[in-house]
Design an enzyme around this catalytic site. Structure first.
Site, PDB file in Angstrom:
ATOM      1  N   GLU A  40      39.448  45.077  34.000  1.00 13.49           N
ATOM      2  CA  GLU A  40      39.488  44.247  35.208  1.00 13.49           C
ATOM      3  C   GLU A  40      38.305  43.278  35.265  1.00 13.49           C
ATOM      4  OE1 GLU A  40      41.794  43.766  37.303  1.00 13.49           O
ATOM      5  OE2 GLU A  40      43.140  45.325  36.603  1.00 13.49           O
ATOM      6  N   LEU A  83      32.249  35.353  25.882  1.00 12.69           N
ATOM      7  CA  LEU A  83      33.275  35.607  26.904  1.00 12.69           C
ATOM      8  C   LEU A  83      32.939  34.883  28.216  1.00 12.69           C
ATOM      9  CD1 LEU A  83      35.900  37.267  26.921  1.00 12.69           C
ATOM     10  CD2 LEU A  83      34.628  39.191  27.839  1.00 12.69           C
ATOM     11  N   TYR A 123      39.104  43.603  45.324  1.00 10.85           N
ATOM     12  CA  TYR A 123      40.197  43.561  44.358  1.00 10.85           C
ATOM     13  C   TYR A 123      39.976  44.592  43.237  1.00 10.85           C
ATOM     14  CZ  TYR A 123      42.999  42.216  40.408  1.00 10.85           C
ATOM     15  OH  TYR A 123      43.855  42.271  39.338  1.00 10.85           O
ATOM     16  N   ASP A 141      44.136  39.143  44.830  1.00  8.82           N
ATOM     17  CA  ASP A 141      43.267  38.108  44.246  1.00  8.82           C
ATOM     18  C   ASP A 141      44.060  36.801  44.265  1.00  8.82           C
ATOM     19  OD1 ASP A 141      45.158  38.470  42.281  1.00  8.82           O
ATOM     20  OD2 ASP A 141      43.737  38.577  40.626  1.00  8.82           O
ATOM     21  N   CYS A 195      55.832  34.055  38.189  1.00 11.43           N
ATOM     22  CA  CYS A 195      55.431  33.285  39.370  1.00 11.43           C
ATOM     23  C   CYS A 195      54.108  32.572  39.071  1.00 11.43           C
ATOM     24  CB  CYS A 195      55.308  34.211  40.572  1.00 11.43           C
ATOM     25  SG  CYS A 195      55.356  33.319  42.127  1.00 11.43           S
TER      26      CYS A 195
HETATM   27  S1  SF4 Z   1      61.427  33.480  43.399  1.00  9.57           S
HETATM   28 FE1  SF4 Z   1      60.085  32.160  42.278  1.00  9.57          FE
HETATM   29  S2  SF4 Z   1      58.488  31.596  43.699  1.00  9.57           S
HETATM   30 FE2  SF4 Z   1      59.531  33.353  44.562  1.00  9.57          FE
HETATM   31  S3  SF4 Z   1      58.348  35.108  43.870  1.00  9.57           S
HETATM   32 FE3  SF4 Z   1      59.965  34.805  42.386  1.00  9.57          FE
HETATM   33  S4  SF4 Z   1      59.061  33.486  40.788  1.00  9.57           S
HETATM   34 FE4  SF4 Z   1      57.757  33.383  42.596  1.00  9.57          FE
END
Ligand code: SF4
Length: 372
Positions: A40, A83, A123, A141, A195
């Site tokens: 982490e 790093l 976190y 985070d 995402c």
């Molecule tokens: S639908 Fe798209 S924007 Fe919504 S959580 Fe899933 S990947 Fe993220």
């Protein structure tokens, strides 16, 4: 916020996706809090691919908290060399010593005790305690905040304290109480793989049907951008001695004294690690460097030194855009400079911890001919 049957389905679909599609990363094969903690800390501000070799090398040398606690800081920094963000390594080392001293060598299971350790924030504490001990603490985070802002179509600056608290409330309510460690890793994995900041892959997302941001067509614009601090340009000059056998001199890690806030404060720019003689300059780099070498060299004699300029080096440290003008100083014998150490110019990090800035300077200087 989801509840009832929707929440049950949401958790089930997301956990199912994680268990089937997660990336097989070295720190996912363990529940050892020391290894999770190390991963982490290394992953803060750093890409997974860059972390893996460091993580494996570090564990080979320091397989447990006792080994880390009893090491010299210089060796810890040497293994961290390259790093970046070296305060992470310094804090890790100090925290290991406190764990040995105050917690009988066991990572503390109580959040308040974990948070009292250097370098451990909300976190990191939530990640270690949930994955290592099954504690019901949800991580938050920037990565997870992006996912939550999109799921809930939350607009505005997510770093504002009220909004951040609202996101933490969301994260707490989504947390699967039966598998908090896996759940937290699921949220991290969703943010890291589908995402993502740009072009989220909503068609592959296991919880797309619950995502308000996607439904409104605004997912990609969330979270809204913060105003960025303007970058500052800094110019440095570095003097690299080189003797006939290819040895050079590095100065010891400088102490930080009072000028931390200045953008061109050299101890911060060299990450408080071993470094070439370096000065911040505004006018002619060789004049300022010569003046600084005069103070460094025994007897103040540097009139005969020939400073051969190498190609400029560019480097960034947080908001600073640094240009370094390196000079190769060919000498028959390296001068005696208090506390300086000899290292091979071709491999300046072989025995001492140095930053990437120092490595880049060494590489630039190697291109300058070794004639006096
Ligand atoms: S639908 Fe798209 S924007 Fe919504 S959580 Fe899933 S990947 Fe993220």
């Amino acid at each position: 916020m989801l509840n009832g049957g929707d929440l049950v389905t949401f958790r089930k679909q997301l956990l199912g996706w994680f268990r089937q599609f997660q990336r097989h990363l070295p720190w996912r094969r363990t529940k050892d809090p020391y290894r999770i903690w190390l991963s982490e800390i290394m992953l803060q501000q750093t890409r997974v691919a860059a972390v893996i070799p460091y993580y494996e090398r570090f564990l080979k040398r320091f397989p447990d908290v006792q080994a880390l606690a009893s090491a010299r800081e210089e060796e810890v920094l040497r293994l961290w060399s390259g790093l970046g963000y070296y305060s992470r390594a310094r804090n890790l080392h100090k925290a290991a010593q406190q764990i040995v001293l105050n917690h009988a060598g066991q990572f503390p299971m109580i959040a308040g005790d974990a948070l009292a350790l250097p370098g451990i924030g909300n976190y990191t504490a939530a990640a270690i305690l949930s994955i290592g001990f099954g504690k019901k603490l949800a991580v938050l985070d920037g990565n997870v905040a992006r996912v939550l802002a999109r799921l809930g179509a939350i607009r505005g600056d997510v770093r504002k304290s009220q909004r951040w608290q609202a996101l933490q409330d969301n994260a707490d309510s989504y947390l699967d109480p039966l598998s908090p460690g896996d759940w937290n890793q699921t949220m991290m994995e969703l943010g890291a793989t589908l995402c993502t900041p740009k072009s989220p892959q909503c068609v592959l997302c296991p919880v797309a049907q619950f995502c308000e941001g996607r439904k409104l067509g605004i997912a990609e614009s969330l979270p809204e951008k913060r105003k960025k601090r303007a970058n500052v340009e800094v110019t440095l000059a570095a003097g690299v001695f080189a003797d006939e056998n290819g040895w050079t001199l590095l100065l010891p890690p400088p102490e930080e004294e009072g000028a931390l806030a200045l953008a061109d404060y050299v101890p911060t720019l060299v990450s408080r690690l071993w470094h070439f003689p370096t000065v911040s300059v505004t006018g002619d780099p060789s004049t300022k460097l010569r003046a600084s070498l005069r103070k460094l060299l025994p007897g103040g004699r540097n009139g005969a030194l020939h400073l051969a300029p190498a190609s400029e080096v560019h480097h960034s440290v947080t908001y600073r855009d640094i240009t370094i003008v390196p000079f190769r100083i060919n000498v028959k014998e390296l001068p005696r400079i208090k506390d300086a150490r000899r290292v091979p110019l071709r491999d300046v990090s072989s025995a001492l911890p140095v930053s990437n800035l120092t490595r880049k300077v060494a590489r630039a200087v190697l291109a300058v001919p070794a004639v006096r």
